[in-house]
Design a protein around this motif. Structure first.
Motif, PDB file in Angstrom:
ATOM      1  N   HIS A 308      72.551  43.853  25.415  1.00 48.87           N
ATOM      2  CA  HIS A 308      71.254  43.967  26.401  1.00 48.87           C
ATOM      3  C   HIS A 308      71.911  44.201  27.853  1.00 48.87           C
ATOM      4  O   HIS A 308      71.153  44.634  28.819  1.00 48.87           O
ATOM      5  N   LEU A 309      73.232  44.000  28.162  1.00 48.12           N
ATOM      6  CA  LEU A 309      73.630  43.954  29.521  1.00 48.12           C
ATOM      7  C   LEU A 309      73.983  45.394  29.964  1.00 48.12           C
ATOM      8  O   LEU A 309      73.520  45.879  30.914  1.00 48.12           O
ATOM      9  N   VAL A 310      74.334  46.270  29.037  1.00 49.87           N
ATOM     10  CA  VAL A 310      74.803  47.692  29.128  1.00 49.87           C
ATOM     11  C   VAL A 310      73.987  48.717  28.466  1.00 49.87           C
ATOM     12  O   VAL A 310      74.564  49.941  28.514  1.00 49.87           O
ATOM     13  N   GLU A 311      72.769  48.258  28.224  1.00 46.17           N
ATOM     14  CA  GLU A 311      71.941  49.342  27.152  1.00 46.17           C
ATOM     15  C   GLU A 311      71.659  50.593  28.190  1.00 46.17           C
ATOM     16  O   GLU A 311      71.803  51.663  27.659  1.00 46.17           O
ATOM     17  N   ASP A 312      71.243  50.388  29.370  1.00 43.70           N
ATOM     18  CA  ASP A 312      70.996  51.343  30.197  1.00 43.70           C
ATOM     19  C   ASP A 312      72.030  52.418  30.651  1.00 43.70           C
ATOM     20  O   ASP A 312      72.060  53.638  30.461  1.00 43.70           O
ATOM     21  N   HIS A 313      73.311  51.732  30.619  1.00 47.68           N
ATOM     22  CA  HIS A 313      74.742  52.452  31.203  1.00 47.68           C
ATOM     23  C   HIS A 313      75.039  53.448  29.758  1.00 47.68           C
ATOM     24  O   HIS A 313      75.555  54.235  29.795  1.00 47.68           O
ATOM     25  N   ALA A 314      74.942  52.659  28.699  1.00 47.70           N
ATOM     26  CA  ALA A 314      75.307  53.332  27.214  1.00 47.70           C
ATOM     27  C   ALA A 314      74.503  54.711  27.320  1.00 47.70           C
ATOM     28  O   ALA A 314      74.954  55.591  26.665  1.00 47.70           O
ATOM     29  N   LYS A 315      73.151  54.435  27.313  1.00 48.62           N
ATOM     30  CA  LYS A 315      72.352  55.728  27.168  1.00 48.62           C
ATOM     31  C   LYS A 315      72.567  56.803  28.191  1.00 48.62           C
ATOM     32  O   LYS A 315      72.518  57.894  27.619  1.00 48.62           O
ATOM     33  N   ALA A 316      72.915  56.306  29.329  1.00 51.24           N
ATOM     34  CA  ALA A 316      73.152  57.399  30.543  1.00 51.24           C
ATOM     35  C   ALA A 316      74.575  57.964  30.117  1.00 51.24           C
ATOM     36  O   ALA A 316      74.618  59.194  30.456  1.00 51.24           O
ATOM     37  N   ARG A 340      80.574  52.753  33.835  1.00 55.90           N
ATOM     38  CA  ARG A 340      80.333  52.686  35.540  1.00 55.90           C
ATOM     39  C   ARG A 340      79.450  51.416  35.533  1.00 55.90           C
ATOM     40  O   ARG A 340      78.279  51.494  36.293  1.00 55.90           O
ATOM     41  N   LEU A 341      79.829  50.270  35.199  1.00 60.62           N
ATOM     42  CA  LEU A 341      79.185  48.788  35.520  1.00 60.62           C
ATOM     43  C   LEU A 341      79.499  48.429  36.949  1.00 60.62           C
ATOM     44  O   LEU A 341      80.369  48.724  37.523  1.00 60.62           O
ATOM     45  N   SER A 342      78.117  47.857  37.530  1.00 57.99           N
ATOM     46  CA  SER A 342      78.555  47.240  38.754  1.00 57.99           C
ATOM     47  C   SER A 342      79.327  45.803  38.695  1.00 57.99           C
ATOM     48  O   SER A 342      79.789  45.563  37.828  1.00 57.99           O
ATOM     49  N   GLN A 343      79.486  45.877  40.150  1.00 58.74           N
ATOM     50  CA  GLN A 343      80.537  44.472  40.197  1.00 58.74           C
ATOM     51  C   GLN A 343      79.858  43.177  39.594  1.00 58.74           C
ATOM     52  O   GLN A 343      80.564  42.307  38.700  1.00 58.74           O
TER      53      GLN A 343
END
Length: 497
Positions: A308-316, A340-343
């Protein structure tokens, strides 16, 4: 105590796995995880490395690596014995498929197949020594080309499936997992993630199935249409074993086809399944291998929280979500950098993983490995009837007892090498050398007489006779010796000695 302290024949239960980074992850991927039972089989003749039995297969470790693994000892009499179970204990409602017959389970694919004329590309993946090259040759015949993957000197073989010109199969390097431990592992997963093959053909050694299926689970997390080829099934059945294909397909959610690549049995059925899943993009029916009811419930909650936390990042980043979550827990630096996760997201990620470690009682990487091996153990318990030891394996074990024995190994090695040198320098190599020297001498005399008869300049005459024939000829006379020696060394290498 550590693995290094075990006596031959004694067993222990792994308590903790030391080390760090990719090497430790490699240990975990090989099944060296807390809670696993391990038995010391023997030491190499010089005392290092050691051979262990874990998860039903043999694993070799250096003593320096064995010191990093803490165990609780068990007496040799308490070592778990793997007793072959009878096939009758696994009754099935469906008839068990024969060699080359697919099971009953099919995954729901897309409503519309790929457009006609679309090239179907396949990644052929599997462990080392599982028959991957044999299967590749059966699939492609002579229609193949060899190159290197971009940026690395790892062999790349590609070719079309015979009779299907619209296909392209790429033979990936033999690997044991998709962790970034070796260049081969990185190449394999980068190919699948970035080249976007329309399907994966995963070949496993059915005689060593639990070890091989670990890679299968990781490949399924990539969410690419996939078919599983159980190779060497003729050996399994010949030794009294069996694998219940229907049940395995239900538990894995992918087509499973028993084959014998060496005998070209079941390959046509495998091709039909591979073309079908690729054409209709039938992805694995499951990528979640956690049992929420047992000790892996904490791992299940951790993975889904990360997803749930990284769904958008993984798709990108173009990385499958479940694969990304698993690799983040393992601490994979390549996936972490790609997302590329934020802090704030990094801090939340660490909080989720730390909470899982506290609940599970294992560190993050060990918890993921344990989750996979727990699933594999349940899968094999329900689907695999263990074969008895084959005659080939028994014969190999008896030969090894002499060739790698504590007191016989060194004399055997000296004797074998003495025989190799005797045959090279006194028998076979010497005969070919004498034959070549005789041919060069005859040719030298013939050319010398011809040059003299033609009245060739003395300097040129000397250059040809003394320089080329006598000079180069003396070097060429060593070629039979070298060829013969390397022939015997290649036999020793191919035999594993």
């Amino acid at each position: 105590m550590t693995l290094k302290d075990l006596e031959i024949g004694a067993s222990g239960v792994i308590i903790a796995v030391g080390g760090e980074g990719s090497l430790r992850q490699h240990f975990l991927d090989m099944g060296v995880i807390p809670g696993a039972e391990v038995t010391l089989m023997k030491y190499a003749p010089m005392g290092d490395p050691m051979e262990l039995r874990i998860h039903g297969y043999e694993l070799t470790l250096r003593l320096a690596d064995g010191e990093k693994v803490e165990i609780a000892p068990l007496g040799a009499d308490r070592a778990r014995e793997e007793v072959p179970r009878e096939a009758e204990t696994f009754a099935e409602t469906q008839a068990h498929p024969g060699l080359g017959e697919g099971g009953k389970y099919h995954v729901k694919g897309e409503e519309h197949p790929l457009p006609p004329g679309t090239q179907l590309t396949f990644a052929l993946a599997g462990n080392q020594n599982c028959g991957k090259t044999t299967l590749f040759n059966q699939l492609t015949g002579a229609n193949q080309h060899v190159g290197n993957f971009p940026g690395v000197t790892v062999d790349r073989k590609s070719g079309s499936i015979r009779g299907h010109g619209e296909t392209l199969v790429t033979d990936l390097p033999g690997i044991y997992s998709l962790s970034p431990y070796t260049s081969e592992e990185i190449v394999s997963r980068q190919f699948i993630l970035h080249e976007h093959p329309t399907g994966i053909i995963n070949i496993v050694d059915a005689t060593n199935i639990e070890r091989n299926l670990y890679l299968t689970m990781q490949l399924m997390e990539l969410d690419v249409p996939m078919v599983l080829a159980l190779n060497m099934m003729d050996e399994v059945r010949g030794n009294g074993g069996s694998i219940h294909i229907n049940r395995m397909e239900e538990l894995l959610g992918i087509p499973v086809v028993p084959i014998s690549a060496a005998k070209n049995e079941g390959v046509e059925e495998l091709v039909n399944h591979a073309l079908h899943v690729a054409q209709y993009q039938e992805r694995p029916g499951r990528t979640d291998f956690c049992d929420k009811k047992d000790h892996n419930g904490a791992v299940h909650r951790c993975l889904h929280g990360i997803m749930h936390l990284v769904e958008d990042h993984a798709k990108a980043a173009g990385i499958p979500l479940r694969f990304a979550a698993s690799k983040l827990v393992e601490g994979d630096p390549l996936v972490f950098d790609a997302l590329r996760l934020s802090q704030n997201e990094q801090e939340m990620l660490e909080h989720i993983i730390s909470q899982m470690e506290e609940e599970r009682g294992l560190d993050r990487a060990a918890a993921i490995a344990d989750m996979r091996f727990s699933f594999l153990q349940k899968l094999c318990d329900q689907t695999v009837v263990r074969p008895r030891e084959s005659k080939e394996h028994e014969r190999s074990r008896r030969i090894d007892a002499f060739l790698t024995g504590k007191y016989t190994a060194i004399p055997a090695f000296v004797g074998i090498m003495a025989l190799v040198f005797f045959l090279t320098f006194n028998v076979i190599g010497a005969w070919f050398q004498a034959l070549l020297e005789g041919g060069i001498s005859w040719l030298t005399v013939w050319v010398d007489e011809a040059l003299t008869a033609w009245g060739v300049n003395a300097v040129l005459h000397s250059l040809v006779i003394d320089g080329i024939f006598n000079g180069v000829g003396s070097v060429l006379s060593f070629v039979p010796i070298i060829v013969t020696l390397f022939f015997f060394l290649s036999l020793l290498e191919d035999s594993g000695y």
